[in-house]
Design a protein around this motif. Structure first.
Motif, PDB file in Angstrom:
ATOM      1  N   UNK A   1       0.858  -1.177   0.000  1.00  0.00           N
ATOM      2  CA  UNK A   1       0.000   0.000   0.000  1.00  0.00           C
ATOM      3  C   UNK A   1       0.898   1.232   0.000  1.00  0.00           C
ATOM      4  N   UNK A   2       0.300   2.381  -0.230  1.00  0.00           N
ATOM      5  CA  UNK A   2       1.053   3.627  -0.333  1.00  0.00           C
ATOM      6  C   UNK A   2       0.615   4.590   0.749  1.00  0.00           C
ATOM      7  N   UNK A   3       1.587   5.246   1.345  1.00  0.00           N
ATOM      8  CA  UNK A   3       1.332   6.349   2.262  1.00  0.00           C
ATOM      9  C   UNK A   3       1.579   7.646   1.498  1.00  0.00           C
ATOM     10  N   UNK A   4       0.534   8.436   1.331  1.00  0.00           N
ATOM     11  CA  UNK A   4       0.646   9.685   0.571  1.00  0.00           C
ATOM     12  C   UNK A   4       0.479  10.867   1.526  1.00  0.00           C
ATOM     13  N   UNK A   5       1.474  11.771   1.502  1.00  0.00           N
ATOM     14  CA  UNK A   5       1.450  12.912   2.405  1.00  0.00           C
ATOM     15  C   UNK A   5       0.259  13.816   2.117  1.00  0.00           C
ATOM     16  N   UNK A   6      -0.365  14.333   3.209  1.00  0.00           N
ATOM     17  CA  UNK A   6      -1.471  15.266   3.095  1.00  0.00           C
ATOM     18  C   UNK A   6      -1.050  16.620   3.655  1.00  0.00           C
ATOM     19  N   UNK A   7      -1.655  17.677   3.103  1.00  0.00           N
ATOM     20  CA  UNK A   7      -1.321  19.032   3.532  1.00  0.00           C
ATOM     21  C   UNK A   7      -2.545  19.699   4.151  1.00  0.00           C
ATOM     22  N   UNK A   8      -2.299  20.510   5.168  1.00  0.00           N
ATOM     23  CA  UNK A   8      -3.345  21.338   5.748  1.00  0.00           C
ATOM     24  C   UNK A   8      -3.407  22.617   4.920  1.00  0.00           C
ATOM     25  N   UNK A   9      -4.253  22.584   3.897  1.00  0.00           N
ATOM     26  CA  UNK A   9      -4.301  23.694   2.939  1.00  0.00           C
ATOM     27  C   UNK A   9      -4.673  24.999   3.612  1.00  0.00           C
ATOM     28  N   UNK A  10      -5.656  24.976   4.482  1.00  0.00           N
ATOM     29  CA  UNK A  10      -6.107  26.216   5.127  1.00  0.00           C
ATOM     30  C   UNK A  10      -4.984  26.840   5.953  1.00  0.00           C
ATOM     31  N   UNK A  11      -4.219  26.005   6.675  1.00  0.00           N
ATOM     32  CA  UNK A  11      -3.127  26.540   7.489  1.00  0.00           C
ATOM     33  C   UNK A  11      -2.025  27.117   6.612  1.00  0.00           C
ATOM     34  N   UNK A  12      -1.735  26.450   5.482  1.00  0.00           N
ATOM     35  CA  UNK A  12      -0.699  26.983   4.573  1.00  0.00           C
ATOM     36  C   UNK A  12      -1.115  28.334   3.991  1.00  0.00           C
ATOM     37  N   UNK A  13      -2.378  28.462   3.615  1.00  0.00           N
ATOM     38  CA  UNK A  13      -2.830  29.724   3.034  1.00  0.00           C
ATOM     39  C   UNK A  13      -2.782  30.841   4.067  1.00  0.00           C
ATOM     40  N   UNK A  14      -3.174  30.543   5.289  1.00  0.00           N
ATOM     41  CA  UNK A  14      -3.137  31.573   6.328  1.00  0.00           C
ATOM     42  C   UNK A  14      -1.711  32.001   6.644  1.00  0.00           C
ATOM     43  N   UNK A  15      -0.763  31.062   6.517  1.00  0.00           N
ATOM     44  CA  UNK A  15       0.631  31.379   6.834  1.00  0.00           C
ATOM     45  C   UNK A  15       1.350  32.085   5.683  1.00  0.00           C
ATOM     46  N   UNK A  16       0.759  32.116   4.488  1.00  0.00           N
ATOM     47  CA  UNK A  16       1.407  32.727   3.320  1.00  0.00           C
ATOM     48  C   UNK A  16       0.798  34.102   3.084  1.00  0.00           C
ATOM     49  N   UNK A  17       1.542  35.182   3.347  1.00  0.00           N
ATOM     50  CA  UNK A  17       0.972  36.529   3.182  1.00  0.00           C
ATOM     51  C   UNK A  17       0.723  36.907   1.728  1.00  0.00           C
ATOM     52  N   UNK A  18       1.250  36.142   0.758  1.00  0.00           N
ATOM     53  CA  UNK A  18       1.109  36.497  -0.647  1.00  0.00           C
ATOM     54  C   UNK A  18      -0.209  36.024  -1.237  1.00  0.00           C
ATOM     55  N   UNK A  19      -0.951  35.178  -0.522  1.00  0.00           N
ATOM     56  CA  UNK A  19      -2.184  34.623  -1.075  1.00  0.00           C
ATOM     57  C   UNK A  19      -3.342  34.881  -0.114  1.00  0.00           C
ATOM     58  N   UNK A  20      -4.547  34.730  -0.665  1.00  0.00           N
ATOM     59  CA  UNK A  20      -5.748  34.850   0.152  1.00  0.00           C
ATOM     60  C   UNK A  20      -5.890  33.622   1.048  1.00  0.00           C
ATOM     61  N   UNK A  21      -6.699  33.764   2.103  1.00  0.00           N
ATOM     62  CA  UNK A  21      -6.823  32.676   3.072  1.00  0.00           C
ATOM     63  C   UNK A  21      -7.727  31.552   2.592  1.00  0.00           C
ATOM     64  N   UNK A  22      -8.480  31.764   1.524  1.00  0.00           N
ATOM     65  CA  UNK A  22      -9.387  30.731   1.012  1.00  0.00           C
ATOM     66  C   UNK A  22      -9.117  30.509  -0.464  1.00  0.00           C
ATOM     67  N   UNK A  23      -9.522  29.349  -0.947  1.00  0.00           N
ATOM     68  CA  UNK A  23      -9.343  29.012  -2.364  1.00  0.00           C
ATOM     69  C   UNK A  23     -10.592  29.379  -3.147  1.00  0.00           C
ATOM     70  N   UNK A  24     -10.428  29.408  -4.485  1.00  0.00           N
ATOM     71  CA  UNK A  24     -11.527  29.657  -5.397  1.00  0.00           C
ATOM     72  C   UNK A  24     -11.839  28.380  -6.156  1.00  0.00           C
ATOM     73  N   UNK A  25     -13.089  28.169  -6.490  1.00  0.00           N
ATOM     74  CA  UNK A  25     -13.499  27.001  -7.270  1.00  0.00           C
ATOM     75  C   UNK A  25     -13.760  27.441  -8.701  1.00  0.00           C
ATOM     76  N   UNK A  26     -13.151  26.679  -9.640  1.00  0.00           N
ATOM     77  CA  UNK A  26     -13.315  26.989 -11.048  1.00  0.00           C
ATOM     78  C   UNK A  26     -14.048  25.886 -11.776  1.00  0.00           C
TER      79      UNK A  26
END
Length: 333
Positions: free
Chosen positions: A169-194
């Motif tokens: 089986x495979x272990x695939x790393x997961x990211x806390x997207x919301x925490x990354x966005x909040x920690x990055x001042x260059x991007x908005x805190x939420x994502x957009x759906x296209x």
């Protein structure tokens, strides 16, 4: 005349009380004592190949046995989230809950007894496979998701695809997207759906980027049957994998104990004993369970008779006093 009759009754009741009391003094109380082996603190008992140790103090105790190579198992399901920290995997606190870390009943080796696979003693487990595993280089607190390939039904026994055995089986790393966005001042805190439900990251300058391109490449690790897999403080190995989940197995110490109570039965190695405590620091274990029960019944019968005799003594004396008191009541006229 009234007082003479009263005196006769008083004498009668007193004689009855004295007779009942004399029976209580001459009656011989039966003892409960059957032959058996006497054990003190720390003495060993060998029962059908299993070594038990006696622990006794203050008129009570237990017997304990330790299996140094007991076998335990546990399992987690496909799509479960695991947290990797300090060289050890655990169910992620906010994981999917798909059975992660659920302990199952494991069979211990040797005596063939069973034990619950709770977390065993802490061991210095390390990940296997060197740099090819990829997990040892992960940062503490990294979350991984369990991904098991969905094999075709033809590989499953009896055509049941959900139970198809696979080799890894495979272990695939997961990211806390919301925490990354909040920690990055260059991007908005939420994502957009296209279109096609594609998520985008919106930069402060007005540009956008697909979320998959914004996030770093996830770390993956392939784990095969037989690989070491440190899980919940246990140096376990992957025992089996199927499309529904993963089963881990490990060996550790398993200590079992059975309480010893006076007059109660205990079974060791298929043999039933009855426990007696002749002294506070020793216990006698006898296989003559039926003999002990017969003696105990005789003792209970004796105690019932003694209670009855004491009841006769008390009631007779009370009756004598009552008659005497009534005889001396003043007579009208």
């Amino acid at each position: 005349m009234q007082r003479r009759a009263a005196a006769i009754y008083v004498v009668f009741f007193v004689v009855v009380a004295i007779a009942a009391y004399s029976l209580t003094t001459v009656a011989e109380k039966p003892s409960v004592s059957v032959e058996g082996e006497s054990y003190s603190q720390g003495d060993p008992i060998n029962a059908s190949g299993t070594q038990w140790t006696v622990n006794v103090a203050d008129g009570s105790g237990n017997v304990s046995s330790t299996n140094d190579s007991a076998r335990f198992t546990t399992s987690f399901s496909n799509n479960t989230s695991l947290a990797f920290q300090n060289g050890m995997y655990r169910p992620a606190p906010n994981g999917s809950g798909e059975g992660a870390g659920t302990a199952s009943t494991g069979t211990t080796s040797g005596a063939g007894t069973t034990g619950t696979s709770t977390s065993g003693p802490s061991t210095g487990a390390t990940t296997s496979g060197g740099a090819t595993n990829g997990a040892s280089s992960s940062t503490p607190g990294t979350e991984f998701r369990v991904v098991i390939p969905n094999e075709s039904a033809g590989n499953a026994s009896g055509g049941n695809a959900s139970a198809a055995n696979v080799s890894s089986f495979t272990l695939r790393q997961e990211f806390d997207t919301a925490a990354r966005l909040r920690a990055d001042p260059a991007v908005a805190d939420t994502t957009l759906s296209g279109a096609n439900d594609t998520e985008y990251v919106r930069y402060r300058n007005g540009t956008t980027q697909p979320l998959d391109a914004y996030l770093p490449e996830p770390t993956t690790r392939n784990v095969s049957v037989g690989d070491r897999f440190p899980y919940q403080n246990n140096s376990s190995r992957v025992e089996s994998i199927n499309t529904s989940g993963v089963t881990l197995a490990w060996r550790a110490n398993l200590t079992r104990s059975q309480e010893l109570a006076a007059g109660e039965n205990v079974t060791l190695g298929g043999t039933t004993y009855v426990a007696q405590f002749p002294q506070n620091d020793s216990v006698v274990l006898s296989q003559n369970v039926s003999g002990y029960q017969a003696e105990q019944e005789a003792l209970d019968h004796f105690n019932d008779r003694m209670l009855g005799l004491w009841g006769v003594v008390i009631i007779s004396l009370f009756a004598a006093i009552l008659v005497l008191a009534l005889a001396y009541l003043p007579v009208r006229g």
